[in-house]
Design an enzyme around this catalytic site. Structure first.
Site, PDB file in Angstrom:
ATOM      1  N   SER A 143      55.671  87.396 -63.330  1.00 11.47           N
ATOM      2  CA  SER A 143      56.034  88.716 -63.415  1.00 11.47           C
ATOM      3  C   SER A 143      57.420  88.867 -62.937  1.00 11.47           C
ATOM      4  CB  SER A 143      55.063  89.531 -62.116  1.00 11.47           C
ATOM      5  OG  SER A 143      55.348  90.761 -61.916  1.00 11.47           O
ATOM      6  N   TYR A 156      50.432  88.890 -53.885  1.00 12.43           N
ATOM      7  CA  TYR A 156      50.607  88.835 -55.116  1.00 12.43           C
ATOM      8  C   TYR A 156      51.880  88.471 -55.635  1.00 12.43           C
ATOM      9  CZ  TYR A 156      51.291  90.618 -60.084  1.00 12.43           C
ATOM     10  OH  TYR A 156      51.445  90.601 -61.281  1.00 12.43           O
TER      11      TYR A 156
END
Length: 263
Positions: A143, A156
């Site tokens: 990401s 995360y």
């Protein structure tokens, strides 16, 4: 091409979002597919869809990747079925949203298992055969979050930083082996991810234009086929990812915190 001669791509988190779009791309290129997800109903629908649309007959594996035994089960089942994986796509992952001292430890431990441990475990299992054969490709989905700390999504962001670092390191180790590793680092993407994490009303998401999962998947696939190590979809995401190194970490973290907060 004889079905035995076709290459096989294994895709985790294949039931929706980027994983589903990657599965569509590989199916359109006439790959054999192994599709892994815990959503049995959605995988069954995709199975029928791909048979009708692409004349591809995927092998469906319903697995909860938050369970530590799942990677070994996947590997063993494919060995028993004499299915050799040529391309491994570690796409499965999820996030949580909120202050770390208030979020669920159980959920975050499951997230670590899916986003980080399972990805590492599957890579270890399938990479050995790829190196032995002198060919193979791995696509790890990270990401844009990987490039900086992420208050309100601390765990995360940290898992995605691991995926980026791990992928870059083994890509270097594998130079000259015939095996390549690509890490895809998308920014916010149109999917159910933001609703599931509870951050749909954050400044980062609400009212913002986001890249669609199909575009992200195509960019990831193209980079994988070229053997490129890092791909960051979108010019703004590229600029942000590269610019954070020029600013104090404390400032970057504060800016991310502001972006992550609710409007």
């Amino acid at each position: 091409m004889n079905i035995q001669d076709k290459q096989t791509a294994l895709i985790t988190g294949a039931a929706s979002g980027i994983g589903y779009e990657l599965a569509c791309i590989f199916a359109s290129k006439n790959y054999n597919l192994v599709l892994v997800d815990r959503n049995r109903l959605k995988l069954a629908e995709i199975d029928v869809e791909f048979q009708q649309k692409f004349k591809v007959f995927p092998k469906i594996l319903v697995k909860d990747l938050s369970i530590s035994t799942s990677p070994e089960e996947i590997f063993t089942e494919l060995q028993q079925a004499e299915i050799k994986v040529n391309i491994l796509v570690n796409n499965a992952g999820f996030g949580t949203y909120g202050l770390f001292n208030e979020t669920s430890l159980t959920v975050e431990l499951e997230m670590l298992q899916v986003n980080l441990v399972c990805l590492t475990h599957l890579t270890k299992l399938f990479l050995k055969e790829m190196v032995k054969e002198g060919k193979g490709k791995i696509l790890n989905v990270s990401s844009a979050a990987a490039f900086q700390p992420g208050p309100l999504m601390a765990v995360y962001f940290a898992t995605k930083a691991y995926v980026l670092s791990f992928s870059e390191a083994i890509a270097n180790e594998l130079e000259g082996t015939g095996v390549t590793v690509t890490v895809l680092c998308p920014g916010s993407t149109v999917s159910a991810f933001h609703e599931r994490t509870g951050m749909a009303d954050s400044k980062l998401v609400k009212g913002q234009r986001m890249m669609d999962a199909q575009t992200v998947a195509q960019l990831g696939y193209d980079a994988l086929m070229r053997g490129k190590t890092i791909v960051i979809p979108g010019l703004l995401n590229k600029i942000l990812a590269k610019s954070v190194r020029f600013f104090p970490r404390k400032l970057v973290t504060k800016v991310v915190r502001t972006m992550q907060e609710d409007k």
